[in-house]
Design an enzyme around this catalytic site. Structure first.
Site, PDB file in Angstrom:
ATOM      1  N   LYS A  79       0.751  -1.313   0.057  1.00 48.11           N
ATOM      2  CA  LYS A  79      -0.043   0.151  -0.208  1.00 48.11           C
ATOM      3  C   LYS A  79       0.938   1.391   0.051  1.00 48.11           C
ATOM      4  CE  LYS A  79      -4.044   1.934   2.504  1.00 48.11           C
ATOM      5  NZ  LYS A  79      -4.892   1.868   3.516  1.00 48.11           N
ATOM      6  N   SER A 171      -9.656   1.619   2.879  1.00 45.29           N
ATOM      7  CA  SER A 171      -8.836   2.446   1.994  1.00 45.29           C
ATOM      8  C   SER A 171      -7.889   1.533   1.093  1.00 45.29           C
ATOM      9  CB  SER A 171      -8.282   3.552   2.580  1.00 45.29           C
ATOM     10  OG  SER A 171      -7.309   2.867   3.704  1.00 45.29           O
ATOM     11  N   SER A 195      -9.879  -0.740   7.033  1.00 40.93           N
ATOM     12  CA  SER A 195      -9.148  -0.572   5.715  1.00 40.93           C
ATOM     13  C   SER A 195      -8.567  -1.784   5.105  1.00 40.93           C
ATOM     14  CB  SER A 195      -8.047   0.630   5.847  1.00 40.93           C
ATOM     15  OG  SER A 195      -8.975   1.886   6.105  1.00 40.93           O
TER      16      SER A 195
END
Length: 550
Positions: A79, A171, A195
């Site tokens: 990420k 996210s 997330s």
């Protein structure tokens, strides 16, 4: 290599010479660019060819010499809020669009030490603030279970050719979509309020958030420091266990790990306080334990009005399957769950307003620059050293304001404002202090369930109240926030939680359940997740190909 092939099988193929690192990695790159460059928009940036080639060569040499490491040649996505040396780390934001760190986060460092190839940095909601991976500066992530059109043209969310695009969740949507698409073997994400787990549910992969403090946060760009938790997204529980075993290390150089993985289970035949290896503990349980040895709790407070019928039916079905196999199931109460969502948004935004204050255009990142007027004449006849300090002060203030106004997206600015309000003198006691009290009550609820009369081992809940929603679906902001209602409580309490995909909904979208266990019983959680995923009625899910890749 398909989605069913786990890390240990890939490693064996590489050791036996049946597979070459070059073929494994370059096939992933080829898949990412198959239709058009980064078609699903899962990655913000990919590793440059020179660095990739060097790592591939080194990994292959170690396999040839019999000195391979645990993750040698395994393509991993990370990420884009984890710092990576000489590799852009943008947090999905314009304000960090060109930021290249001079150091690796501890998570990236540990992966590299085991030979992992960081194939790229995955797309995300800006600064992890979102539940759909649509708010980032680098565009929306497309859920691989979307329905494609005949022309593979994704210019619009829904077009005349019948294409229907769904959100990947957030996210960590890029991480989830990349794993579901088989663009990487596994991916790293961060989980502040769901997330990792929510996008894992939407994209049909395993998402594991460990106990808070087990994995180092050093080099993870902070959203809400008391909630942020690094975790893993994989296609199976075995890979999650292997990655967690590598990443769960006491960070000796930095103070961003708060605990070590020790024996926290009174029933084990070991001395309490003994350090444990999570992978060994997981494998030991697979050999010597079964579903009958666990007590499962069903929290009635998660039966909310927003719960989709397909997900409700799956939740009931999993409970029935456990009972059929002799597992004990009890109803439990977590009465303060209803207050977790507003408490979370007050606490998380308060911390964010402080953490994001560093992005001001002075130290690093984007700085607003006014366009120079070439025709402007300087009529100031004063001496150069005759400086108006008020003008300098106003100029600096303007630069701060315009940098942050133009550098941050709307969702980030909204949350900074909310957090600043909550921390203001007039609101602190009424909002922030009360939210902290609710956090304690939520944590106590879990404690009562895990240590109370029934001694519950695992809680079973839905991961999200619905399957993925359409990209262009008009939703009230509150409706969007409600997507995290199932995942937030375990963040407030710092508990390990895992989302496991089990089947498709009637609309052919993945649906999952969430498992939650007591603090530092992450190995027990892995065992339960693996056991349920391998029930006969669910074990074929990962062999399904997402719609967009057919």
């Amino acid at each position: 290599m398909n989605r069913l092939t786990n890390i240990s099988k890939i490693r064996k193929s590489l050791i036996d010479g049946k597979l070459k690192v070059n073929d494994l990695v370059l096939n992933k790159i080829k898949e990412i660019n198959k239709v058009s460059p980064n078609h699903l928009n899962t990655f913000i940036s990919l590793q440059d060819e020179k660095s990739l080639g060097k790592q591939i060569k080194e990994s292959q040499e170690r396999y040839d010499n019999g000195t391979n490491k645990r993750l040698d040649g395994i393509p991993i996505g990370v990420k884009d809020n984890f710092s990576s040396k000489n590799f852009k780390t943008t947090c999905g934001s314009k304000i960090l669009e060109n930021y290249i760190p001079s150091f690796d986060s501890t998570v990236v460092k540990l992966l590299k030490e085991e030979g992992a190839i960081i194939i790229g940095k995955t797309n995300m909601d800006e600064f992890s603030m979102g539940s759909s991976s649509t708010s980032g500066h680098f565009g929306k992530v497309i859920n691989p279970w979307s329905k494609p059109n005949n022309n593979n043209n994704n210019d619009n969310d829904n077009n005349n050719n019948g294409e229907v695009l769904y959100v990947a969740g957030g996210s960590s949507g890029g991480s989830a979509a990349a794993v579901a698409s088989n663009y990487c073997v596994a991916s790293i994400g961060s989980d502040t309020g769901g997330s990792i787990r929510q996008p894992s549910s939407y994209c049909g992969v395993v998402g594991f958030k460990p106990s808070y403090g087990l994995i180092s946060r050093f080099g993870l760009v902070a959203y809400a420091s008391s909630l942020d938790t690094p975790g893993v997204l994989t296609n199976n529980v075995e890979d999650a266990a292997e990655l967690l075993d590598i990443l769960i290390k006491k960070d000796q150089e930095n103070d961003s790990t708060s605990i070590e993985f020790i024996n926290n289970n009174q029933n084990q035949n070991q001395n309490n306080g003994e350090k444990r290896n999570i992978l060994d503990e997981f494998n030991e349980k697979l050999k010597n334990k079964n579903i009958k040895d666990l007590v499962f709790g069903i929290p009635k407070d998660y039966l909310v009005k927003e719960l989709d019928t397909d997900i409700l039916n799956l939740w009931k079905e999993v409970v029935e399957e456990i009972e059929k196999r002799g597992g004990k199931v009890v109803s439990v109460s977590l009465p303060h769950t209803r207050y977790a969502l507003p408490a979370y948004y007050l606490l998380a935004t308060s911390e964010a307003s402080s953490n994001l204050s560093r992005f001001d255009g002075v130290r690093y990142g984007y700085r607003f620059e006014e366009e120079k007027d070439e025709n402007k004449v300087d009529n100031d006849n004063d001496d150069d050293d005759d400086v108006d300090e008020n003008k300098i002060g106003m100029g600096l203030k303007d630069m701060y304001t315009k940098t942050r106004t133009n550098g941050f997206g709307e969702e980030v600015k909204k949350r900074i404002i909310l957090g600043t309000m909550a921390l203001s003198r007039s609101s602190y006691d009424n909002f922030y202090t009360k939210a902290q009290k609710i956090r304690r009550l939520v944590s106590d609820d879990f404690k009562n369930v895990f240590q109370g009369e029934n001694k519950v081992d695992i809680l079973i809940t839905p991961t999200a109240p619905s399957p993925a929603f359409k990209q262009n679906e008009k939703m009230d902001p509150i409706e969007v926030y409600v997507n995290d209602i199932m995942t937030i409580p375990s963040n407030l309490a710092g508990l390990p939680a895992c989302s496991i995909p089990l089947k498709l909904s009637n609309s052919n979208l993945p649906i999952s359940v969430q498992l939650i266990s007591n603090r530092l019983t992450d190995d027990n959680l892995l065992f339960a997740a693996h056991t349920i995923m391998n029930f006969d009625c669910y074990k074929d899910f990962t062999s399904l190909t997402p719609n967009y890749l057919k």
